[in-house]
Design a protein around this motif. Sequence first.
Motif, PDB file in Angstrom:
ATOM      1  N   GLY B  67       0.015  60.601 -17.673  1.00  0.00           N
ATOM      2  CA  GLY B  67      -1.378  60.340 -18.041  1.00  0.00           C
ATOM      3  C   GLY B  67      -1.724  58.865 -18.091  1.00  0.00           C
ATOM      4  N   GLY B  68      -2.965  58.586 -18.475  1.00  0.00           N
ATOM      5  CA  GLY B  68      -3.430  57.203 -18.555  1.00  0.00           C
ATOM      6  C   GLY B  68      -3.178  56.622 -19.929  1.00  0.00           C
ATOM      7  N   THR B  69      -4.076  55.730 -20.356  1.00  0.00           N
ATOM      8  CA  THR B  69      -3.860  55.048 -21.623  1.00  0.00           C
ATOM      9  C   THR B  69      -4.292  55.888 -22.823  1.00  0.00           C
ATOM     10  N   VAL B  70      -5.193  56.850 -22.609  1.00  0.00           N
ATOM     11  CA  VAL B  70      -5.629  57.727 -23.702  1.00  0.00           C
ATOM     12  C   VAL B  70      -5.024  59.110 -23.475  1.00  0.00           C
ATOM     13  N   LEU B  71      -4.185  59.554 -24.402  1.00  0.00           N
ATOM     14  CA  LEU B  71      -3.496  60.825 -24.228  1.00  0.00           C
ATOM     15  C   LEU B  71      -4.273  61.973 -24.882  1.00  0.00           C
ATOM     16  N   LEU B  73      -6.252  64.204 -23.072  1.00  0.00           N
ATOM     17  CA  LEU B  73      -7.341  64.719 -22.232  1.00  0.00           C
ATOM     18  C   LEU B  73      -6.882  65.965 -21.476  1.00  0.00           C
ATOM     19  N   LEU B 115     -11.327  67.945 -17.012  1.00  0.00           N
ATOM     20  CA  LEU B 115     -10.656  66.688 -17.346  1.00  0.00           C
ATOM     21  C   LEU B 115     -11.551  65.499 -17.005  1.00  0.00           C
ATOM     22  N   PHE B 122     -15.170  60.358 -23.156  1.00  0.00           N
ATOM     23  CA  PHE B 122     -14.447  59.401 -23.997  1.00  0.00           C
ATOM     24  C   PHE B 122     -14.408  58.008 -23.372  1.00  0.00           C
ATOM     25  N   VAL B 124     -13.275  57.007 -20.528  1.00  0.00           N
ATOM     26  CA  VAL B 124     -12.045  56.693 -19.792  1.00  0.00           C
ATOM     27  C   VAL B 124     -12.359  56.875 -18.311  1.00  0.00           C
ATOM     28  N   GLY B 125     -12.163  55.831 -17.515  1.00  0.00           N
ATOM     29  CA  GLY B 125     -12.500  55.916 -16.084  1.00  0.00           C
ATOM     30  C   GLY B 125     -11.466  56.709 -15.320  1.00  0.00           C
ATOM     31  N   VAL B 126     -11.853  57.824 -14.734  1.00  0.00           N
ATOM     32  CA  VAL B 126     -10.957  58.543 -13.805  1.00  0.00           C
ATOM     33  C   VAL B 126     -11.748  58.843 -12.539  1.00  0.00           C
ATOM     34  N   PRO B 127     -11.086  58.822 -11.382  1.00  0.00           N
ATOM     35  CA  PRO B 127     -11.801  59.137 -10.149  1.00  0.00           C
ATOM     36  C   PRO B 127     -12.137  60.623 -10.078  1.00  0.00           C
ATOM     37  N   THR B 128     -13.240  60.951  -9.404  1.00  0.00           N
ATOM     38  CA  THR B 128     -13.606  62.360  -9.205  1.00  0.00           C
ATOM     39  C   THR B 128     -12.879  62.873  -7.975  1.00  0.00           C
ATOM     40  N   LEU B 129     -12.144  63.964  -8.170  1.00  0.00           N
ATOM     41  CA  LEU B 129     -11.396  64.535  -7.051  1.00  0.00           C
ATOM     42  C   LEU B 129     -12.390  65.125  -6.050  1.00  0.00           C
TER      43      LEU B 129
END
Lengths: 288, 162
Positions: B67-71, B73, B115, B122, B124-129
């Motif tokens: 995972g990333g920096t925030v667990l 999710l 997710l 929250f 938290v930057g995540v790319p959209t699949l």
Amino acid sequence: MIKVVDTRRSLALLAVLVLGHLVAISRQVEAGGGGTLFDRVLLAALTPLSSGTAAVVRGVSDAWHGYVDLRGVRAENARLREQVAHLELLLQHKQDTVREAERLQALLALREALPLETVSAHVVSRDGTPWFSTLTVDRGSRDGIRLNAPVLSSTGVVGRVTDVGPRAARVQVVLDVNAGIGALIERSRVAGVASGLVRSAEAGRADLRLKYVPALADVVVGDVVVTSGLDRIFPRGLVIGRVTAVGPGSGLFKEVAMAPAARFESLEEVLIATGERPAPPVFDEGVR
Amino acid sequence: MSPPLVAAFAVLGAFVVQSGLSLVGPAAARLVDPLLVVAVVIALARGEVWGMVVGAAAGWVLDAHFGGTVLGLAGLSRMLVGFVVGFAAARLLLLGPGSRLAVLGAATVLDARGLEWLAASFDVGVPTLPALPLAGRALLNALLGAALYGPLEARLRAERAR
């Protein structure tokens, strides 16, 4: 009636678990992420399993490559099968040793050139999901690794440590969309921030972008991008990547795409900074 | 072996597979998700309570290691997926292999979009699949899940017979 009671009970459990998750996530967001006791315990518990898997995968991979090579030799030299197989395996072992020595030599050269104390670490797992670009290494707080420590390879910047267990650490690599590194174009000294591209969720993409580059700045394809040191995490002058495309962008900034210098798909060893190297003693002229 | 122990071993086994895949080929590790498949298969077989508990465990394992920096999710997203699948499986007739494939595929899409939505909530930057890789991921997960469901179904039949 029983079904209704069951549903109520499971909905109550769901509500408790959702609330628990929300509290856990919110606490991390407030604290800026990473480093809680729970994270460290989970990381420490899972890493031995992952390290074991890495060892098995390496063993199977070596055996498989040995088998493939052996088959090729067999087709060409049927009469000398046993001898050639033996020599081939021996040669492969030697080549592996040479490759490993070359990699370690490159790491050693980097280690000596850096103004930092470093430890080397093996990569035990890489990206497991499309949403985050992370890797796990087999060194942790017992080896002097600290949160936010820079992680480097012989070819370029890899990322920074975001979570530390006693014997393992998780690294956010520069390809992650949340990563940000203070960067400079080496030739023209134009500053920006290097970060992962949003598109990297597409399997296999490994691109970076340089953000906040002024529209009139001097940037051309092929320019080398290095760390600026302004983020106070990475020392200045380390290679991040090379510019692959420059576009007009929108508004005040240019669109600058980069290819990373670190070879993420084949990364096996990395260097992790543990602190600044003490400066050499300065002697007074009179003493000398 | 007791069912909770079987579930724990299934989650650990899925983690080992995911970890191994990430070393052999990170692209492959992004295309298939054994941890999600285990959670959905158990939810299909045993209902919503098992689904949400195993889903949360599988999600936290994924969060902790990949995972990333925030667990949390993936933990929350997979717990909700496990609950929805288990709830639907216990009340609707999801018996045939076709419906199971559809549920496994839909669970993959639900988990991915869930997710991404949670991450955005929250900050938290995540790319959209994108749609195509997501469809491929859903198909591979569905096939893997269908293959895993057979042995689990046999075990459930044996449990019921006792």
